[in-house]
Design a protein around this motif. Structure first.
Motif, PDB file in Angstrom:
ATOM      1  N   THR A 146       8.087  -7.951  28.944  1.00  0.00           N
ATOM      2  CA  THR A 146       7.641  -8.001  27.541  1.00  0.00           C
ATOM      3  C   THR A 146       8.544  -7.074  26.741  1.00  0.00           C
ATOM      4  O   THR A 146       8.729  -5.906  27.097  1.00  0.00           O
ATOM      5  N   VAL A 147       9.082  -7.625  25.689  1.00  0.00           N
ATOM      6  CA  VAL A 147       9.954  -6.853  24.813  1.00  0.00           C
ATOM      7  C   VAL A 147       9.225  -6.674  23.496  1.00  0.00           C
ATOM      8  O   VAL A 147       8.908  -7.657  22.808  1.00  0.00           O
ATOM      9  N   ILE A 148       8.939  -5.354  23.170  1.00  0.00           N
ATOM     10  CA  ILE A 148       8.211  -5.034  21.936  1.00  0.00           C
ATOM     11  C   ILE A 148       9.196  -4.464  20.946  1.00  0.00           C
ATOM     12  O   ILE A 148       9.990  -3.569  21.261  1.00  0.00           O
ATOM     13  N   GLY A 149       9.174  -4.937  19.740  1.00  0.00           N
ATOM     14  CA  GLY A 149      10.093  -4.478  18.703  1.00  0.00           C
ATOM     15  C   GLY A 149       9.722  -5.058  17.371  1.00  0.00           C
ATOM     16  O   GLY A 149       8.555  -5.308  17.094  1.00  0.00           O
ATOM     17  N   GLY A 150      10.713  -5.275  16.534  1.00  0.00           N
ATOM     18  CA  GLY A 150      10.456  -5.862  15.233  1.00  0.00           C
ATOM     19  C   GLY A 150      11.599  -5.638  14.294  1.00  0.00           C
ATOM     20  O   GLY A 150      12.661  -5.107  14.657  1.00  0.00           O
ATOM     21  N   THR A 151      11.377  -6.082  13.079  1.00  0.00           N
ATOM     22  CA  THR A 151      12.313  -5.904  11.975  1.00  0.00           C
ATOM     23  C   THR A 151      11.563  -5.220  10.870  1.00  0.00           C
ATOM     24  O   THR A 151      10.335  -5.068  10.943  1.00  0.00           O
TER      25      THR A 151
END
Length: 1415
Positions: free
Chosen positions: A1190-1195
């Protein structure tokens, strides 16, 4: 005398109205005639006293004739012996005594006689009488009022001829000179004597002496006579004298400087006198005005007349005050208290005629001195003086009337009328001054009742003109002071007498009289010599000034050497050229100077004397005594003696020993040079002979007298087996019931070694000796106890050996069992600061030359190598053990030399020593206690004060401050200091910045003590301190009214989650400059700050942890600079993130799905997102974390969570929770069923496209866009290609395939390097060539333009045409090879095939893994 005529009953007023008759009886016999004449004279004196009742008190003594208070006493003496005749004479003026021998005046200058006269006591001494001195001696005393005499005889007998007759034996027994008349000899011994007195004006003083009289007979008490500077004092309002049996006291109730002087008490008896003297010093009292002069003194009244007096006085000393400018004379009439000033302006000389008095009135007078600072206190007022005619007495006369009667009347009461008086005669001058003279003359014979007066005329010699002096006031007495004369001029005077009938003829002119000229003050005295007198006084002698100019006396000043503080040694002028300065500090060094004075003022100071240290003058020592023999071998003797009782003020340097045979008179010195010890072996004696010895002692002053000769000592060898006598018994620690005895080992030990000693003692006057110790002591000291207080004892010592008890030592001098008054014991303690073991002793007595002798076990301490130190200051001595050890226990004693036996001891036991050693260690390794640990306080200008407070610190304390183990400097602009009184130690840091974060430490050392305290300033604590320091710094700048921040930097989060720094500046001008900084790097904002409104903003884009840091804003111009800063970290950053989380959470949209080539991505759109926000993702109830799956991030616009390579187990509900301190916001999506299937199919499609794109054929690089080449050259087009599987390469020319031949060569080396070679190009080879690269996953084509030119032509300009690559799509369906896996141990059912992904629209979700070369 008739009862109605008594002293004081004479009525003067009635006498002037009519004659007053005084009737007296008289006898016709000669004896009674003499008595009659005496009574007549007495009557006249009584009338004069009645008329002049208030006359000045000194007028009384002016008519005292001489009188013998103690008469001469006859003596009988042997020839060659001295004799002294003494008498005491009283009278005024002081009588002069002349001596006669057998009615012939004595030649006192022959040197045979010594004549002395002091204060009324007169003596005649014959130092060595002969038989020719047998005679009658007469002392004739006389003054202007008469003379008296007394007689005595001296009989000189030859040696052992007591019966020799006296040539005056035939005289009647009533003759005063007969030696048969013997007065009772009264011996006077002073028990208590008065000492020097040092007082100030206004105080009081009392001098008392007590004495014993032997015999003390009630009817023969001595007369106490008090003198000041040899002038007899009598009971008066100024002095009170009280004398009783055995005691006399002189009291001065109120002191004035007039009372200063040498006071002498003389106890006068018929057999002689006993006297004692001491100096009384009277200093100036407090002045009315600071620095005003002292009061004048010794005021005297001269030439009192009907209407004037002349006042004189002595000037005060001006050691520290300014010079005297003049004097004011005041008068006060008796019976009133109204003082009036006689002169309008200060007079500069010490004499002033006061005129304008009223006849018959009595006055007091006083004087005040003036300088630039003010006016002094007045001097002691004079005795009352009456303004009367001094010749009144001369007008009285007595006349016999016959029988037994006579009458006393005035000359001018005799009838003789109608004639003017005769001319005066005998003009003389009694006093001459600068501006006046006092004239006197003889009155003419006058017998008229008419009043008579006088006129005086003066004549300036150089002019010859006579001028009347008294035109307004008639003169009635034949004595007058003529004023207003010119200085230094010559005058003549004459007198006329007058009455109502006319004037007489002028008298004969006086002799030429020249008035004095002001010569000024005396010259400075000559050389001043100071010599020792006693341990508190010094004798000062000096040469008189060469120009005395009517010298009055001298003032002596004293000063401690090295200082400039001069003090007056005397406050009343001294007439002699020597003076004993008393009250000095023993051991101090002084210098002296002298000033001469006259009526004008003080001379210059003399040169200073040589420095002199105050101590007693040296004298020769007294005689040694008690000579003893300590050993004898038949040819020599060992002698010992006791040292003199008085050393003469100096150490005894040497002794001289004489010997003689017993029975002879000739002494012989037996050693050269002299011996220095009191133990001497006399060699060369004759065995069996008997000798006597005598000893002299000598010091710096000289040789003292010889001792009393010793007893007879026989020179016989000592053979007894017992020891000889011990010697040199000394005594210390004398108390009321005990004493410590010390002695020296016997010289003669007998037949064996000495094993011990016995101490014996006996009461003085008895022969009963008691042994103090029954068991012999092995050491040479012993403490004798159980004595009776106040009893005197003698001591002696006997040595013991195996043969028995030896000879007793010579008995000691008597020792009284009385502790010395004020004596103290030795104290022993551990010094609280140094840790030293200190034995201290304070002596109750200390004298010049006194030394402290410390002993251990009564042996003097001389070894100081083991850290033993003796320190003596004043009367206190200390024995200090700086490095004590366990062997230092024992008895320690101390004695003080040159005192009355001051001594003491203390015993340190082994147990006591162990305790003190432990305490010493604790003190030497102490920890300084602190009241307050290291703290900080922010001062003005943002300075940081680090401080701590100790319980106590000394002036020698040292300390250091450290920051992060680096020592801080106290140099400017920093400061470092301490306060001993409060124990505060501080360090002030001038500029506290972010670089100072860390640990601060203070290390203190004070003697042996140490202390350390630290303060940690890191993190929030440091930031708070730094912020406060910045605030204080800015506030300081604000006070200076320069540009400043009215509102400091704050962080503002907008509703759209934008973050902005905001501040406000004030007091700006056009030139003011505003700047933004981050971490000291300037920031140029997109929008300039609005200095017009003063509000300045800095947006922080994409606010996150990357944008955190220290932001500063500065405003400056030529008036100064202010700064505001904010550290966006820690709590400030957290507060901003919390605010953003609140706003973003409220704006969060529902979750949406967006697939990628790697997985299924869930997106939550919101106002702003940053990873520092408190956002949590959940799969069902399981919290997700960032990882491979699971890759958690954002813009900035949304938060994302992507499931990588999803599978069935990834189905389910997914949620996002956005949390702020107040609320939480949750969004949920169910990823299952059709939603999951569609998302998964999209994922598979995007994944295949991505795989094809990654592995298709590609031109990696190497081909140019345009090629220009000359014909007949060879062209090679080469590039690198890539693809998996290896791609195929084909070439096109202008859209047609290129066939390989000899000219065109096509190659593909290793499936990686493709090339087209054209050999010998020609113009026809120009054109567009295309390279096509492809495999099963697709490919691409690239165009190259080739331009050929001929030789010699201009190279054509290459203009490339930008044509995009042509992408060749893959063959469908795209097959993605499955990864090779290990064979399963058991066959598993084949999984259901996945549905084929739908064909994606061109470009959707696709992104080429290899970017194109052209754009």
């Amino acid at each position: 005398m008739s009862a109605w005529i008594k002293r004081g009953d004479y009525n003067h007023e009635y006498h002037h109205k009519q004659s007053q008759y005084v009737v007296k009886e008289y006898s016709s016999s000669e004896v009674m005639e003499e008595r009659y004449e005496h009574k007549t004279r007495m009557h006249i004196e009584e009338m004069l006293k009645a008329k002049m009742l208030d006359k000045y008190v000194r007028e009384g003594p002016m008519i005292r004739g001489p009188k013998f208070l103690a008469r001469l006493r006859s003596h009988t003496v042997y020839e060659n012996t001295p004799v002294k005749l003494i008498c005491t004479v009283d009278g005024f003026p002081q009588p002069i005594v002349k001596w006669y021998k057998d009615d012939v005046i004595l030649n006192v200058s022959s040197g045979k006689y010594v004549v002395e006269s002091k204060g009324g006591i007169h003596s005649l001494e014959i130092p060595r009488c002969t038989t020719d001195d047998t005679a009658q001696y007469i002392a004739m005393a006389g003054n202007s009022h008469g003379q008296v005499s007394c007689q005595a005889s001296i009989v000189v007998k030859r040696f052992r001829q007591e019966d020799e007759s006296c040539p005056y034996a035939w005289l009647p027994f009533t003759a005063a000179m007969l030696p048969k008349i013997h007065y009772t000899k009264i011996n006077i011994t002073f028990l208590e004597k008065f000492g020097p007195v040092f007082a100030s004006e206004g105080g009081s003083a009392s001098l008392t002496a007590t004495m014993t009289l032997e015999p003390n007979l009630a009817n023969l008490q001595p007369e106490a006579q008090w003198y000041r500077d040899d002038e007899r004092l009598f009971d008066s309002k100024w002095v009170k004298i009280d004398t009783g049996r055995g005691v006399t006291t002189l009291t001065i109730p109120t002191l004035f400087k007039d009372d200063e002087g040498l006071y002498t008490l003389r106890m006068v008896t018929k057999g002689g006198t006993a006297e004692h003297s001491a100096f009384v010093s009277v200093a100036d009292g407090p002045p009315p005005v600071p620095k005003a002069p002292g009061a004048p003194m010794d005021i005297k009244i001269h030439d009192a007349n009907r209407d004037y007096v002349i006042v004189s006085w002595k000037p005060p000393n001006t050691t520290t005050e300014g010079p005297i400018l003049g004097y004011f004379v005041d008068k006060c009439e008796v019976g009133t208290e109204n003082w009036t000033q006689c002169n309008d302006h200060p007079i500069k000389i010490c004499k002033y005629p006061v005129s304008g008095l009223f006849e018959g009135h009595s006055y007091y007078f006083r004087v005040r001195a003036v300088n630039s600072q003010g006016i002094s206190k007045p001097c002691r007022m004079s005795d009352p003086i009456a303004a009367l005619d001094p010749t009144e007495f001369e007008k009285l006369h007595a006349k016999k009337l016959g029988g037994k009667l006579d009458v006393v009347s005035y000359h001018d009461e005799v009838e003789a009328e109608g004639k003017p008086p005769g001319a005066p005669s005998g003009i003389s001058v009694s006093e001459i001054d600068r501006t006046y003279v006092v004239l006197s003359w003889k009155a003419p014979a006058y017998s008229s009742k008419a009043p008579m007066w006088y006129f005086i005329e003066k004549c300036l010699v150089e002019s010859g003109a006579w001028q009347r002096v008294n035109t307004q006031v008639p003169i009635r007495s034949p004595r007058y002071a003529v004023f207003d004369l010119a200085e230094g001029k010559q005058y003549k005077f004459r007198v006329l007498s007058a009455n109502i009938y006319g004037n007489s003829e002028p008298s004969e002119p006086s002799a030429t009289i020249e008035t004095l000229q002001l010569k000024g003050v005396p010259s400075a005295p000559g050389q001043v010599i100071a010599t020792r007198e006693s341990d508190t006084s010094v004798l000062i002698q000096w040469a008189p000034p060469k120009e005395p100019n009517n010298l009055i006396g001298y003032y002596i000043d004293q000063c401690v050497k090295g200082s400039k503080d001069w003090d007056s040694a005397n406050h009343k002028p001294r007439k002699n050229t020597k003076f004993v300065v008393s009250g000095l500090t023993k051991g101090e060094t002084y210098v002296f100077r002298v000033q001469a004075i006259n009526e004008i003022g003080l001379s210059d100071e003399s040169q200073e004397s040589s420095p002199l240290t105050v101590k007693a003058a040296l004298t020769h020592p007294s005689a040694p005594y008690d000579i003893a023999v300590l050993s004898c071998d038949g040819h020599s003797m060992v002698l010992n003696w006791k040292k003199p009782l008085h050393s003469g003020g100096s150490k005894i340097k040497e002794y001289y020993v004489d010997k003689r045979r017993s029975g002879t008179t000739m002494w012989r010195e037996i050693h050269i040079p002299p011996v220095t010890e009191r133990l001497y072996k006399v060699e060369g004696l004759t065995e069996g002979a008997v000798y006597q010895f005598q000893v002299y002692a000598a010091n710096l002053a000289g040789l003292g007298p010889a001792s009393k000769h010793s007893a007879d000592f026989t020179c016989e060898a000592w053979t007894m087996p017992e020891p000889g006598p011990a010697y040199d018994l000394t005594f210390t620690e004398v108390r009321d019931d005990s004493v410590v005895v010390e002695w020296q080992k016997p010289v003669y030990s007998g037949s064996g070694p000495i094993t011990g000693y016995h101490v014996e003692y006996a009461k003085k006057g008895t022969s009963e000796w008691t042994t103090a110790n029954q068991t012999a002591v092995s050491h040479r000291f012993h403490k004798v106890t159980n004595l009776e207080v106040g009893t005197s004892y003698l001591f002696r010592v006997r040595a013991v050996n195996a043969a028995g008890v030896g000879m007793a030592s010579m008995a000691s001098d008597p020792v009284t069992a009385n502790a010395v008054a004020g004596s103290q014991e030795v104290s022993c303690a551990v010094d609280e600061k140094s840790g030293d073991i200190v034995m201290s002793f304070e002596s109750c007595q200390i004298n010049e030359g006194s030394q402290f002798i410390w002993k251990k076990d009564y042996k003097e301490i001389t070894d100081f190598s083991k850290g033993v130190v003796i320190k003596t200051e004043g009367s206190t001595s200390k024995l200090i053990f700086t490095n004590a050890d366990k062997e230092d226990f024992g008895t320690y004693s101390v004695s003080v030399t040159n005192t009355e036996g001051v001594s003491s001891s203390h015993t340190i036991t082994a147990e006591e020593l162990a305790k003190m050693l432990a305490l010493s260690y604790e003190i030497r390794h102490p920890i300084i206690p602190l009241k307050t640990e290291l703290s900080y306080k922010i001062l003005e200008r943002g300075r940081m004060r680090f401080w701590l407070q100790a319980e106590e610190i000394s002036p020698k304390v040292t300390y250091k401050f450290f920051a992060n183990n680096k020592e801080l400097s106290g140099a400017d602009p920093n400061k470092m200091g301490h306060d001993v009184s409060t124990g505060i130690i501080e360090f002030i840091m001038d500029h506290f910045t972010e670089e100072n974060e860390g640990t601060f430490t203070c290390q203190i050392t004070d003697g042996g003590g140490k202390a350390q305290s630290s303060l940690v300033l890191i993190g929030d604590a440091f930031k708070a301190a730094l912020a406060e320091a910045d605030f204080q710094r800015r506030e300081y700048i604000r006070v200076k009214e320069g540009p400043h921040f009215s509102e400091f930097l704050t962080l503002h989060v907008g509703d759209d989650c934008s973050v902005t720094l905001v501040c406000k500046v004030a007091n700006l001008k056009k030139e003011s400059v505003f700047q933004w900084f981050k971490e000291d790097t300037e920031i140029i904002p997109d929008v300039k700050p609005d200095l017009g409104s003063g509000v300045c903003k800095l947006p922080i884009k994409l606010f996150s942890l990357k944008t955190a840091g220290l932001y500063k804003a500065t405003i400056s111009d030529d008036r100064g600079k202010d700064m505001s800063q904010i550290d966006i970290s820690g709590k400030v950053f957290e507060d901003a993130i919390n605010k953003i989380s609140q706003l973003a959470g409220a704006s969060a949209a529902e979750l949406v799905i967006s697939c990628t080539a790697t997985g299924i991505q869930l997106q939550c759109h919101m106002k702003y997102y940053t990873s520092e926000m408190n956002i949590t993702w959940y799969h069902g109830e399981t919290k997700l974390s960032h990882g491979e799956k699971t890759v958690i991030g954002g813009t900035p616009a949304m938060a994302t969570m992507e499931v990588i390579e999803p599978s069935d187990k990834d189905k389910g509900k997914y949620s996002i929770i956005i949390t702020d301190p107040e609320n939480s916001h949750k969004r949920t999506l169910d990823l299952s069923g059709d939603v999951y299937e569609k998302a998964f199919a999209e994922f598979q499609k995007l994944k295949a496209e991505a795989y094809a794109e990654k592995n298709r054929g590609k031109v990696v690089g190497g081909l140019p866009d345009v090629v220009t080449i000359m014909e007949k050259k060879t062209l090679s087009l080469t590039c690198t290609v890539r693809g998996d599987p290896k791609p195929q390469v084909s070439w096109l020319k202008n859209g047609a395939d290129v066939e390989p031949d000899d000219q065109y060569v096509v190659s593909l080396d290793q499936g990686k390097f493709a090339s087209l070679t054209i050999k010998g190009v020609s113009m026809e080879d120009s054109g567009r060539y295309t390279m096509i690269v492809q495999n099963k996953y697709g490919g691409e084509s690239v165009d190259i333009v080739v331009s050929v030119y001929r030789h010699g032509e201009k190279i054509p300009e290459a203009k490339p045409t930008l044509t995009p690559k042509t992408i060749i799509p893959p063959k469908l369906p795209i097959e993605i090879p499955q990864p090779k896996t290990q064979p399963a141990p058991a066959p598993a059912p084949a999984p259901a095939p996945s549905p084929a992904p739908p064909k994606a629209a061109p470009g959707r979700g696709m992104k080429s893994p290899t970017p194109t070369r052209r754009k």
